[in-house]
Design a protein around this motif. Structure first.
Motif, PDB file in Angstrom:
ATOM      1  N   ALA A  65      -4.620  -3.730   8.098  1.00  0.00           N
ATOM      2  CA  ALA A  65      -4.656  -2.897   7.180  1.00  0.00           C
ATOM      3  C   ALA A  65      -4.706  -2.572   5.143  1.00  0.00           C
ATOM      4  N   ARG A  66      -5.212  -2.440   4.190  1.00  0.00           N
ATOM      5  CA  ARG A  66      -5.390  -2.575   3.173  1.00  0.00           C
ATOM      6  C   ARG A  66      -3.706  -1.940   1.940  1.00  0.00           C
ATOM      7  N   ILE A  67      -3.244  -2.514   1.292  1.00  0.00           N
ATOM      8  CA  ILE A  67      -1.867  -2.295   0.676  1.00  0.00           C
ATOM      9  C   ILE A  67      -2.672  -1.292  -0.546  1.00  0.00           C
ATOM     10  N   MET A  68      -2.270   0.065  -0.298  1.00  0.00           N
ATOM     11  CA  MET A  68      -2.428   0.574  -0.992  1.00  0.00           C
ATOM     12  C   MET A  68      -2.036   1.156  -2.334  1.00  0.00           C
ATOM     13  N   ALA A  69      -0.747   1.098  -1.754  1.00  0.00           N
ATOM     14  CA  ALA A  69       0.631   0.925  -3.067  1.00  0.00           C
ATOM     15  C   ALA A  69       2.164   0.350  -3.124  1.00  0.00           C
ATOM     16  N   GLY A  70       2.418   0.494  -3.798  1.00  0.00           N
ATOM     17  CA  GLY A  70       3.672  -0.722  -3.786  1.00  0.00           C
ATOM     18  C   GLY A  70       4.560   0.198  -4.329  1.00  0.00           C
ATOM     19  N   LEU A  71       5.950   0.175  -4.337  1.00  0.00           N
ATOM     20  CA  LEU A  71       6.971   1.022  -4.708  1.00  0.00           C
ATOM     21  C   LEU A  71       8.224  -0.057  -5.049  1.00  0.00           C
ATOM     22  N   LEU A  72       9.012   0.145  -6.121  1.00  0.00           N
ATOM     23  CA  LEU A  72      10.503  -0.776  -6.748  1.00  0.00           C
ATOM     24  C   LEU A  72      11.890  -0.141  -6.580  1.00  0.00           C
ATOM     25  N   SER A  87      -0.224  -6.444  -7.947  1.00  0.00           N
ATOM     26  CA  SER A  87      -1.354  -4.927  -8.085  1.00  0.00           C
ATOM     27  C   SER A  87      -2.902  -5.902  -8.545  1.00  0.00           C
ATOM     28  N   GLU A  88      -2.943  -6.905  -8.890  1.00  0.00           N
ATOM     29  CA  GLU A  88      -4.376  -7.588  -9.328  1.00  0.00           C
ATOM     30  C   GLU A  88      -4.899  -7.969  -7.991  1.00  0.00           C
ATOM     31  N   LEU A  89      -3.927  -8.793  -6.916  1.00  0.00           N
ATOM     32  CA  LEU A  89      -4.701  -9.161  -6.049  1.00  0.00           C
ATOM     33  C   LEU A  89      -5.156  -7.628  -4.762  1.00  0.00           C
ATOM     34  N   THR A  90      -4.845  -6.762  -4.830  1.00  0.00           N
ATOM     35  CA  THR A  90      -5.185  -5.814  -3.857  1.00  0.00           C
ATOM     36  C   THR A  90      -5.822  -4.622  -4.671  1.00  0.00           C
ATOM     37  N   GLY A  91      -5.219  -4.789  -5.946  1.00  0.00           N
ATOM     38  CA  GLY A  91      -5.906  -2.514  -6.500  1.00  0.00           C
ATOM     39  C   GLY A  91      -4.882  -1.715  -6.039  1.00  0.00           C
ATOM     40  N   ALA A  92      -3.536  -2.370  -6.037  1.00  0.00           N
ATOM     41  CA  ALA A  92      -3.056  -1.365  -5.464  1.00  0.00           C
ATOM     42  C   ALA A  92      -2.367  -0.695  -7.121  1.00  0.00           C
ATOM     43  N   PRO A  93      -1.896   0.614  -7.418  1.00  0.00           N
ATOM     44  CA  PRO A  93      -0.760   0.750  -8.791  1.00  0.00           C
ATOM     45  C   PRO A  93       0.842  -0.016  -8.030  1.00  0.00           C
ATOM     46  N   VAL A  94       1.292  -0.249  -8.772  1.00  0.00           N
ATOM     47  CA  VAL A  94       2.627  -0.371  -8.592  1.00  0.00           C
ATOM     48  C   VAL A  94       3.654   0.871  -8.933  1.00  0.00           C
ATOM     49  N   VAL A 103       2.771  -1.093 -12.413  1.00  0.00           N
ATOM     50  CA  VAL A 103       1.639  -1.079 -12.641  1.00  0.00           C
ATOM     51  C   VAL A 103       0.674   0.004 -12.769  1.00  0.00           C
ATOM     52  N   ALA A 104       0.033   0.467 -13.679  1.00  0.00           N
ATOM     53  CA  ALA A 104      -0.808   1.319 -13.450  1.00  0.00           C
ATOM     54  C   ALA A 104      -0.306   2.240 -12.443  1.00  0.00           C
ATOM     55  N   GLY A 105       1.103   2.687 -12.360  1.00  0.00           N
ATOM     56  CA  GLY A 105       1.663   3.130 -11.105  1.00  0.00           C
ATOM     57  C   GLY A 105       2.282   4.974 -12.222  1.00  0.00           C
ATOM     58  N   GLU A 106       3.527   5.293 -11.238  1.00  0.00           N
ATOM     59  CA  GLU A 106       4.147   6.243 -12.313  1.00  0.00           C
ATOM     60  C   GLU A 106       4.935   5.995 -11.106  1.00  0.00           C
ATOM     61  N   GLY A 107       6.319   7.387 -12.344  1.00  0.00           N
ATOM     62  CA  GLY A 107       7.686   7.135 -11.940  1.00  0.00           C
ATOM     63  C   GLY A 107       8.150   7.819 -10.049  1.00  0.00           C
ATOM     64  N   LEU A 108       8.983   7.175  -9.998  1.00  0.00           N
ATOM     65  CA  LEU A 108       9.568   8.181  -8.845  1.00  0.00           C
ATOM     66  C   LEU A 108      11.078   8.826  -9.154  1.00  0.00           C
TER      67      LEU A 108
END
Length: 268
Positions: A65-72, A87-94, A103-108
């Motif tokens: 699998a490839r990491i496609m998103a991070g959540l906090l 995000s730097e390592l995988t290109g995934a937004p957080v 990090v290049a991500g959206e609100g929850l």
């Protein structure tokens, strides 16, 4: 990626080696993916620890699998400071509630469903530990990722003097969600999986209500400041975590004053 004892197939944990009195055994970084999917989600990358984050990325890769998103779950450094490197390592937004840690991500937003390659996670706002705290409902597995709102053992610290009222509401809400959605396991930000979620939440609620009764008793016995109340309610707490006990007492005093159960003159 299987969690021993929980019966879930969609979540696995990489434990960060950052143990302390506040982080227990370390930060649990959760990797989630739909069975057979090539996409994964990381919940709480942890502190800014490159080796840990490389282990997280490698764990996903080993599952194809490839990491496609991070959540906090919230903004505290032991959960969020690793987000930029992830995000730097995988290109995934957080994605996060607090824009400062995205990090290049959206609100929850509460009630939102996060969907990644067939995996569905429901966002549940649970302010109290922090005002930006959220949990994630993995309904397909009957699991709830709780961040620091509920820990694997011990109790959480209330961040901020006005956090106890929302925290109690969050605990009551989680108790309802466990019943309504048949949740079978709580996956915390620190400590082991809790396989009796209703019991764990009731224990948390009972503990907070007991502490409030102790604070009432301390004030009735003559304690006039938060320090004096803390000395009576937490007489055996170590110096290392005394600040946390004092923060909890301040939150408890504010809560009881707001309810009209303590006079406003109590110094906190």
């Amino acid at each position: 990626m299987r969690i021993d004892g929980s019966g879930t197939l969609r979540a696995g944990c990489v434990l960060c080696p950052n143990p302390s009195p506040m982080t227990l055994d370390g930060t649990n970084t959760w990797i989630l993916r739909e069975p057979g999917s090539s996409g994964a989600v990381v919940v709480d990358p942890g502190p800014d620890d490159e080796r840990h984050l490389e282990r997280v990325a490698r764990a996903a890769q080993e599952q194809g699998a490839r990491i496609m998103a991070g959540l906090l779950t919230h903004r505290h450094p032991d959960h969020a400071d690793g987000a930029p490197y992830l995000s730097e390592l995988t290109g995934a937004p957080v994605h996060a509630v607090d824009p400062e840690v995205r990090v290049a991500g959206e609100g929850l937003q509460d009630g939102r469903t996060i969907t990644v390659e067939g995996l569905e996670l429901g966002v549940v706002a649970t302010p109290g530990h922090t005002d930006d705290s959220v949990c994630f409902l993995l309904e397909a597995d009957g699991a709830l990722l709780t961040g620091d709102t509920v820990l694997g053992y011990g109790t959480t610290v209330i961040d901020g003097d006005d956090g106890l009222a929302p925290y109690m509401r969050s605990l009551y809400r989680l108790r309802d969600i466990v019943e309504e959605h048949g949740v079978r396991a709580l996956l915390p930000g620190h400590g082991p999986i809790l396989n009796e979620p209703a019991h764990a939440l009731q224990r948390y609620i009972d503990h907070r209500e007991s502490r409030l009764e102790q604070v009432r008793g301390a004030v009735e016995a003559g304690a006039a400041t938060a320090d004096e109340v803390a000395a009576r309610v937490y007489p055996d707490v170590s110096e290392e975590i005394r600040f946390a006990a004092l923060a909890s007492v301040r939150a408890q005093i504010r809560y009881l004053v707001a309810l009209g159960e303590l006079p406003e003159g109590i110094e906190d």
